[in-house]
Design a protein around this motif. Structure first.
Motif, mmCIF file in Angstrom:
data_model
loop_
_atom_site.group_PDB
_atom_site.id
_atom_site.type_symbol
_atom_site.label_atom_id
_atom_site.label_comp_id
_atom_site.label_asym_id
_atom_site.label_seq_id
_atom_site.Cartn_x
_atom_site.Cartn_y
_atom_site.Cartn_z
ATOM 1 N N GLN A 206 0.827 -1.201 0.000
ATOM 2 C CA GLN A 206 0.000 0.000 0.000
ATOM 3 C C GLN A 206 0.868 1.260 0.000
ATOM 4 O O GLN A 206 1.892 1.311 0.687
ATOM 5 N N PRO A 207 0.468 2.291 -0.765
ATOM 6 C CA PRO A 207 1.284 3.503 -0.896
ATOM 7 C C PRO A 207 1.601 4.184 0.428
ATOM 8 O O PRO A 207 2.679 4.758 0.587
ATOM 9 N N GLU A 208 0.674 4.146 1.400
ATOM 10 C CA GLU A 208 0.912 4.865 2.657
ATOM 11 C C GLU A 208 2.023 4.247 3.500
ATOM 12 O O GLU A 208 2.488 4.871 4.453
ATOM 13 N N TYR A 209 2.457 3.025 3.168
ATOM 14 C CA TYR A 209 3.536 2.388 3.927
ATOM 15 C C TYR A 209 4.769 2.123 3.062
ATOM 16 O O TYR A 209 5.716 1.496 3.526
ATOM 17 N N GLN A 210 4.771 2.586 1.835
ATOM 18 C CA GLN A 210 5.899 2.345 0.946
ATOM 19 C C GLN A 210 7.118 3.157 1.369
ATOM 20 O O GLN A 210 6.995 4.331 1.711
ATOM 21 N N THR A 211 8.276 2.527 1.320
ATOM 22 C CA THR A 211 9.525 3.225 1.590
ATOM 23 C C THR A 211 10.061 3.830 0.297
ATOM 24 O O THR A 211 9.500 3.630 -0.782
ATOM 25 N N VAL A 212 11.152 4.547 0.407
ATOM 26 C CA VAL A 212 11.686 5.294 -0.735
ATOM 27 C C VAL A 212 11.993 4.412 -1.955
ATOM 28 O O VAL A 212 11.556 4.726 -3.063
ATOM 29 N N PRO A 213 12.760 3.322 -1.806
ATOM 30 C CA PRO A 213 13.051 2.521 -3.015
ATOM 31 C C PRO A 213 11.799 1.999 -3.700
ATOM 32 O O PRO A 213 11.734 1.954 -4.931
ATOM 33 N N VAL A 214 10.796 1.597 -2.917
ATOM 34 C CA VAL A 214 9.554 1.080 -3.501
ATOM 35 C C VAL A 214 8.795 2.194 -4.209
ATOM 36 O O VAL A 214 8.282 2.011 -5.319
ATOM 37 N N ALA A 215 8.705 3.360 -3.579
ATOM 38 C CA ALA A 215 7.991 4.486 -4.183
ATOM 39 C C ALA A 215 8.625 4.886 -5.517
ATOM 40 O O ALA A 215 7.923 5.181 -6.492
ATOM 41 N N ILE A 216 9.949 4.876 -5.579
ATOM 42 C CA ILE A 216 10.634 5.236 -6.829
ATOM 43 C C ILE A 216 10.353 4.195 -7.908
ATOM 44 O O ILE A 216 10.196 4.529 -9.086
ATOM 45 N N SER A 217 10.294 2.921 -7.515
ATOM 46 C CA SER A 217 10.064 1.864 -8.504
ATOM 47 C C SER A 217 8.682 1.969 -9.145
ATOM 48 O O SER A 217 8.459 1.431 -10.237
ATOM 49 N N PHE A 218 7.738 2.662 -8.491
ATOM 50 C CA PHE A 218 6.387 2.812 -9.031
ATOM 51 C C PHE A 218 6.235 4.084 -9.871
ATOM 52 O O PHE A 218 5.120 4.407 -10.290
ATOM 53 N N LEU A 219 7.314 4.795 -10.121
ATOM 54 C CA LEU A 219 7.251 5.987 -10.973
ATOM 55 C C LEU A 219 7.318 5.564 -12.436
ATOM 56 O O LEU A 219 8.302 5.778 -13.143
ATOM 57 N N GLN A 220 6.254 4.947 -12.891
ATOM 58 C CA GLN A 220 6.178 4.460 -14.263
ATOM 59 C C GLN A 220 4.717 4.282 -14.653
ATOM 60 O O GLN A 220 3.826 4.224 -13.799
ATOM 61 N N THR A 221 4.498 4.221 -15.930
ATOM 62 C CA THR A 221 3.165 3.931 -16.453
ATOM 63 C C THR A 221 3.185 2.526 -17.042
ATOM 64 O O THR A 221 4.169 1.801 -16.920
ATOM 65 N N LEU A 226 9.035 6.784 -16.053
ATOM 66 C CA LEU A 226 9.084 8.247 -16.001
ATOM 67 C C LEU A 226 10.457 8.678 -15.492
ATOM 68 O O LEU A 226 10.643 8.994 -14.319
ATOM 69 N N TRP A 227 11.415 8.704 -16.402
ATOM 70 C CA TRP A 227 12.809 8.911 -16.002
ATOM 71 C C TRP A 227 13.038 10.280 -15.372
ATOM 72 O O TRP A 227 13.882 10.420 -14.485
ATOM 73 N N GLY A 228 12.325 11.276 -15.804
ATOM 74 C CA GLY A 228 12.478 12.598 -15.196
ATOM 75 C C GLY A 228 12.068 12.589 -13.735
ATOM 76 O O GLY A 228 12.753 13.138 -12.868
ATOM 77 N N GLN A 229 10.920 11.960 -13.443
ATOM 78 C CA GLN A 229 10.461 11.869 -12.062
ATOM 79 C C GLN A 229 11.374 10.961 -11.232
ATOM 80 O O GLN A 229 11.624 11.235 -10.059
ATOM 81 N N VAL A 230 11.853 9.893 -11.845
ATOM 82 C CA VAL A 230 12.793 9.010 -11.134
ATOM 83 C C VAL A 230 14.054 9.774 -10.750
ATOM 84 O O VAL A 230 14.551 9.655 -9.619
ATOM 85 N N ALA A 231 14.572 10.578 -11.664
ATOM 86 C CA ALA A 231 15.779 11.357 -11.382
ATOM 87 C C ALA A 231 15.523 12.387 -10.290
ATOM 88 O O ALA A 231 16.357 12.577 -9.389
ATOM 89 N N ALA A 232 14.375 13.052 -10.337
ATOM 90 C CA ALA A 232 14.045 14.053 -9.325
ATOM 91 C C ALA A 232 13.871 13.400 -7.954
ATOM 92 O O ALA A 232 14.376 13.902 -6.939
ATOM 93 N N ALA A 233 13.150 12.283 -7.906
ATOM 94 C CA ALA A 233 12.943 11.585 -6.641
ATOM 95 C C ALA A 233 14.259 11.058 -6.083
ATOM 96 O O ALA A 233 14.508 11.142 -4.871
#
Length: 263
Positions: A206-221, A226-233
């Motif tokens: 669930q998103p409310e308990y995701q840690t940083v590496p997991v949240a970054i891995s979901f920056l995609q469609t 979404l490489w720009g968002q991945v780089a920013a995150a």
């Protein structure tokens, strides 16, 4: 040679930083390999902060990492002290087992841990810090044993003669002398917990308990990353660990070297 090595090591971080300021079209366009963006933008940062909730993931990672560090250092300190000071059969074998456990692939424990958490109803919670001990505790014990071995037994014997209890000897004599090693171990445990991915994505979906590496891995469609968002995150979440290393670099170096010299 040192300059070349530093350039090779630092360049990926620099490239991520540059990419985070490029528009999506520029990342895949003619200036894809350009060092300076043609039209710098903060759009990716706005998206990961306000739309993707990256700060929530950072808070989760801080909670998980600090909690893991505190209880792992507590357990590892007593375990390492017992291994270092007490004489018993199989001591070398025990240390070998501790080292071997730290080398086990995480995939071996994912299934049993996940089934246990399902039965206990602990999925999507901060109880994830408990299985983190499988990847941090063996390493912490091994490092602290090395540091405790460097502390002369004469100091503890003098404390006992003065009437100190074993626990008083530990936290008044041994622990302060081993502080550089303990501090370094704590930093290493924190970074490992901060970067852990496999357990986090398996247990906390669930998103409310995701840690940083997991949240970054979901920056995609469905069709692209979404490489720009991945780089920013990635740039944002690197700041906490970077600050820790910069502020405590002297203590880290002291801890890494203090256990490597036998007097």
């Amino acid at each position: 040679m040192l300059t070349i090595y530093l350039i090779v090591v630092v360049f990926p971080f620099f490239w991520i930083l540059v990419t985070s300021f490029k528009s999506t079209g520029e990342i895949f366009g003619d200036n894809a390999f350009g060092i300076i963006p043609d039209d710098p933008t903060l759009e990716h940062y706005k998206q990961v902060i306000f739309e993707k909730g990256i700060f929530r993931a950072i808070v989760n990672s801080l909670i998980v990492s600090f909690t893991t560090t505190i209880y792992i250092i507590g357990v590892a300190t007593f375990a390492a002290y017992a291994i270092s000071r007490f004489q018993f059969k199989g001591k070398s074998i025990l240390l070998g087992i501790v080292l071997a456990v730290s080398m086990f692939p995480q995939m071996i424990i994912i299934g049993p841990v996940y089934n246990l958490f399902i039965d206990l109803g602990w999925t999507n919670s901060y109880f994830i810090v408990l299985p983190y001990s499988t990847i941090t505790l063996p390493m912490a014990v091994w490092i602290l044993v090395t540091h405790f071995n460097q502390i002369p037994l004469a100091l503890e014997e003098s404390a006992r003669i003065d009437g100190a209890t074993p626990f008083q000897t530990l936290y008044k004599i041994v622990f302060p002398l081993a502080a550089p090693g303990v501090f370094t171990t704590a930093i290493i445990v924190f970074i490992i917990a901060w970067n852990e991915f496999v357990l986090a994505i398996t247990i906390n979906a669930q998103p409310e308990y995701q840690t940083v590496p997991v949240a970054i891995s979901f920056l995609q469609t469905q069709f692209e990353i979404l490489w720009g968002q991945v780089a920013a995150a990635t740039t944002i979440v690197t700041i906490p660990t970077l600050l820790i290393v910069l502020f405590f670099q002297k203590q880290i170096v002291s801890g890494l070297t203090s256990g490597g010299v036998k007097e």
